[in-house]
Design a protein around this motif. Structure first.
Motif, PDB file in Angstrom:
ATOM      1  N   PRO A 152      16.126  28.698  -1.398  1.00 49.49           N
ATOM      2  CA  PRO A 152      16.852  27.541  -1.931  1.00 49.49           C
ATOM      3  C   PRO A 152      16.262  26.985  -3.223  1.00 49.49           C
ATOM      4  CG  PRO A 152      16.688  27.356   0.445  1.00 49.49           C
ATOM      5  CD  PRO A 152      15.841  28.544   0.052  1.00 49.49           C
ATOM      6  N   VAL A 153      14.931  26.942  -3.327  1.00 56.26           N
ATOM      7  CA  VAL A 153      14.329  26.365  -4.526  1.00 56.26           C
ATOM      8  C   VAL A 153      14.707  27.171  -5.769  1.00 56.26           C
ATOM      9  CG1 VAL A 153      12.156  27.657  -4.361  1.00 56.26           C
ATOM     10  CG2 VAL A 153      12.194  25.412  -5.468  1.00 56.26           C
ATOM     11  N   VAL A 154      14.940  28.469  -5.598  1.00 54.35           N
ATOM     12  CA  VAL A 154      15.311  29.324  -6.723  1.00 54.35           C
ATOM     13  C   VAL A 154      16.784  29.151  -7.066  1.00 54.35           C
ATOM     14  CG1 VAL A 154      15.547  31.712  -7.506  1.00 54.35           C
ATOM     15  CG2 VAL A 154      13.485  31.004  -6.300  1.00 54.35           C
ATOM     16  N   TRP A 155      17.686  29.286  -6.065  1.00 59.09           N
ATOM     17  CA  TRP A 155      19.109  29.212  -6.406  1.00 59.09           C
ATOM     18  C   TRP A 155      19.539  27.818  -6.811  1.00 59.09           C
ATOM     19  CZ3 TRP A 155      21.678  25.943  -3.215  1.00 59.09           C
ATOM     20  CH2 TRP A 155      21.403  25.923  -1.837  1.00 59.09           C
ATOM     21  N   GLN A 156      18.904  26.804  -6.263  1.00 62.39           N
ATOM     22  CA  GLN A 156      19.275  25.445  -6.665  1.00 62.39           C
ATOM     23  C   GLN A 156      18.944  25.191  -8.131  1.00 62.39           C
ATOM     24  OE1 GLN A 156      17.185  23.046  -3.811  1.00 62.39           O
ATOM     25  NE2 GLN A 156      18.745  23.292  -2.228  1.00 62.39           N
ATOM     26  N   GLU A 157      17.755  25.615  -8.555  1.00 65.01           N
ATOM     27  CA  GLU A 157      17.354  25.398  -9.939  1.00 65.01           C
ATOM     28  C   GLU A 157      18.172  26.276 -10.888  1.00 65.01           C
ATOM     29  OE1 GLU A 157      15.574  23.801 -13.226  1.00 65.01           O
ATOM     30  OE2 GLU A 157      15.578  23.076 -11.153  1.00 65.01           O
ATOM     31  N   TYR A 184      29.090  32.092 -10.515  1.00 64.13           N
ATOM     32  CA  TYR A 184      30.156  31.983  -9.509  1.00 64.13           C
ATOM     33  C   TYR A 184      29.866  30.840  -8.540  1.00 64.13           C
ATOM     34  CZ  TYR A 184      32.742  33.018  -5.216  1.00 64.13           C
ATOM     35  OH  TYR A 184      33.519  32.908  -4.084  1.00 64.13           O
ATOM     36  N   GLU A 185      28.647  30.791  -8.024  1.00 61.74           N
ATOM     37  CA  GLU A 185      28.320  29.753  -7.048  1.00 61.74           C
ATOM     38  C   GLU A 185      28.283  28.372  -7.694  1.00 61.74           C
ATOM     39  OE1 GLU A 185      26.001  32.259  -3.634  1.00 61.74           O
ATOM     40  OE2 GLU A 185      24.744  31.399  -5.216  1.00 61.74           O
ATOM     41  N   PHE A 211      28.099  39.907  -1.432  1.00 60.00           N
ATOM     42  CA  PHE A 211      29.359  39.216  -1.130  1.00 60.00           C
ATOM     43  C   PHE A 211      29.269  38.416   0.166  1.00 60.00           C
ATOM     44  CE2 PHE A 211      33.563  39.315   0.939  1.00 60.00           C
ATOM     45  CZ  PHE A 211      34.325  38.648  -0.009  1.00 60.00           C
ATOM     46  N   ASN A 212      28.707  39.005   1.186  1.00 57.25           N
ATOM     47  CA  ASN A 212      28.655  38.356   2.499  1.00 57.25           C
ATOM     48  C   ASN A 212      27.613  37.245   2.591  1.00 57.25           C
ATOM     49  OD1 ASN A 212      30.723  39.907   3.665  1.00 57.25           O
ATOM     50  ND2 ASN A 212      29.295  41.574   4.102  1.00 57.25           N
ATOM     51  N   ARG A 213      26.853  37.039   1.500  1.00 57.52           N
ATOM     52  CA  ARG A 213      25.860  35.964   1.474  1.00 57.52           C
ATOM     53  C   ARG A 213      26.214  34.880   0.452  1.00 57.52           C
ATOM     54  NH1 ARG A 213      23.090  40.537   2.970  1.00 57.52           N
ATOM     55  NH2 ARG A 213      21.271  40.302   4.353  1.00 57.52           N
ATOM     56  N   LEU A 214      27.382  34.971  -0.143  1.00 58.25           N
ATOM     57  CA  LEU A 214      27.753  34.012  -1.176  1.00 58.25           C
ATOM     58  C   LEU A 214      27.929  32.612  -0.610  1.00 58.25           C
ATOM     59  CD1 LEU A 214      30.375  36.081  -3.207  1.00 58.25           C
ATOM     60  CD2 LEU A 214      28.050  35.483  -3.926  1.00 58.25           C
ATOM     61  N   SER A 215      27.771  31.643  -1.488  1.00 63.43           N
ATOM     62  CA  SER A 215      28.036  30.244  -1.136  1.00 63.43           C
ATOM     63  C   SER A 215      29.174  29.737  -2.009  1.00 63.43           C
ATOM     64  CB  SER A 215      26.787  29.393  -1.364  1.00 63.43           C
ATOM     65  OG  SER A 215      27.059  28.038  -1.129  1.00 63.43           O
ATOM     66  N   PRO A 216      30.317  29.357  -1.408  1.00 63.34           N
ATOM     67  CA  PRO A 216      30.597  29.331   0.027  1.00 63.34           C
ATOM     68  C   PRO A 216      30.807  30.736   0.592  1.00 63.34           C
ATOM     69  CG  PRO A 216      32.564  28.758  -1.204  1.00 63.34           C
ATOM     70  CD  PRO A 216      31.452  28.844  -2.209  1.00 63.34           C
ATOM     71  N   LEU A 217      30.592  30.844   1.910  1.00 63.57           N
ATOM     72  CA  LEU A 217      30.762  32.131   2.562  1.00 63.57           C
ATOM     73  C   LEU A 217      32.219  32.580   2.504  1.00 63.57           C
ATOM     74  CD1 LEU A 217      28.553  31.590   5.742  1.00 63.57           C
ATOM     75  CD2 LEU A 217      28.077  33.183   3.860  1.00 63.57           C
TER      76      LEU A 217
END
Length: 287
Positions: A152-157, A184-185, A211-217
Motif C-alpha cells: 500500500p505505501v508504494v501504490w498510494q504514493e 488506470y487505478e 488484471f485480477n488484482r486491480l483496484s477496483p477488482l
C-alpha cells in the motif's frame, strides 16, 4: 497545468519529472505533430514521476543488488516470470517453451523453485527482447511490479504522484508499462478529473496476474471503466513481451486496440510516443 500527463513505467528510479520531460515531452509532441498536424507547446506536457517511491528517502547509492534465481519469491514474482517466459516462447523461435505450456505456476518451493526460475532466466536471456537484461535486472523488474501491486505505501504514493500533475486543463493521460496500471487505478479513484482520453502503450493491464488484482477488482471478468474518460486507446507492439496480452477490449469494453512495430526496441516509451498512431490518439483528446 499540462494538457497531457505522461506516466512512466519501471526503470526510472534515478530520474525526476523535469529530467524525464527532456526526452518524453519532445517525443510526445513529435508524435502528435506527425500523427495529426497539431503542434503542442512545451508546457502542454508533464511527467508524473514515481520511480523514487521504491526506495527510502535520500537513498541514492543502492544500485541493483546481485539478485539471482534464489531471490525470486514464490507467488507473484515467479508467476510473472513464467508469463514472460511463455510470451517470449510464443514470439521468438530461439526461446524454448516451458515444460508445461499454459501454466502460470512454478512447482514446489526452495530448490525446485530455484531450478525452475533458473530455467526461465536462461530462456529469457536468449530472447531478442530480454537478451540485453542481466539476471539481476530481470529480478529487479519482477520485484518492482510485485511491490506496486502488493504494498500500500508504494501504490498510494505512486497514484498520488499522478494526482499532483492533473489540473483543470488536463485532458489526456498517456501511460507506459507499469505506469498504465498506476494511471488506470488513479483514474478509477478520481472520476471527477477533467481527463477525457486515456492512452496506454506497452500495457500489462490485460495479463490475468495483474488484471485480477486491480483496484477496483474486476466483476464477472470485466474490468471497471477508468473514471470519467470518454475514449481509451491501447497501443502495443506484438513483440512487446511486457504487454503479454495485446488486446484490452475483451477485458475492459470499448477500448480501441492498435498495433505498431517499434523495431528492435518493442517496449521503448519514446518509440511508442513518436508513433503516428499514438500521436493521433493523444490529439483526439485535445480536440
Amino acid at each position: 497545468m499540462a494538457r497531457v500527463v505522461v506516466v512512466h513505467g519501471i526503470g526510472h528510479e534515478w530520474s525526476g519529472p523535469a529530467l524525464m520531460g527532456q526526452d518524453v515531452a519532445p517525443a510526445l509532441r513529435d508524435g502528435v505533430r506527425q500523427g495529426s498536424g497539431l503542434r503542442l507547446d512545451a508546457d502542454d506536457v508533464a511527467c508524473a514521476f514515481y520511480g523514487d517511491v521504491f526506495f527510502e528517502e535520500d537513498t541514492r547509492n543502492l544500485g541493483v543488488p546481485p539478485w539471482d534465481e534464489h531471490d525470486v519469491e514464490e507467488g507473484f514474482e515467479s508467476e510473472l516470470l513464467m508469463a514472460w517466459w511463455e510470451a517470449a516462447a510464443g514470439a521468438d523461435p530461439a526461446v524454448p517453451a516451458p515444460d508445461e505450456p499454459g501454466t502460470r505456476a512454478f512447482p514446489g518451493t526452495g530448490r525446485l523453485l530455484s531450478q525452475r526460475v533458473r530455467s526461465a532466466l536462461d530462456a529469457l536471456s536468449g530472447s531478442r527482447f530480454f537478451g540485453t537484461y542481466s539476471d539481476r535486472m530481470m529480478v529487479f523488474a519482477l520485484k518492482q511490479v510485485r511491490r506496486y501491486m502488493n504494498e500500500p505505501v508504494v501504490w498510494q504514493e505512486a497514484r498520488a504522484r499522478v494526482a499532483e500533475e492533473i489540473g483543470p486543463d488536463t485532458r489526456v493521460v498517456a501511460a507506459h508499462s507499469l505506469g498504465s496500471v498506476v494511471a488506470y487505478e488513479a483514474l478509477c479513484e478520481h472520476p471527477e478529473w477533467p481527463v477525457t482520453d486515456f492512452v496506454t502503450v506497452g500495457s500489462p493491464l490485460g495479463l490475468s496476474l495483474i488484471f485480477n488484482r486491480l483496484s477496483p477488482l474486476p466483476e464477472n471478468g470485466a474490468g471497471a471503466w477508468p473514471g470519467g474518460i470518454r475514449r481509451w486507446t491501447n497501443v502495443t507492439d506484438p513483440g512487446d513481451l511486457v504487454a503479454v496480452v495485446h488486446e484490452l477490449a475483451p477485458r475492459f469494453g470499448t477500448v480501441t486496440d492498435e498495433q505498431l512495430d517499434n523495431g528492435l526496441k518493442p517496449h521503448s516509451l519514446l518509440r511508442y510516443l513518436t508513433a503516428r498512431k499514438t500521436g493521433r490518439a493523444i490529439a483526439q483528446g485535445l480536440g
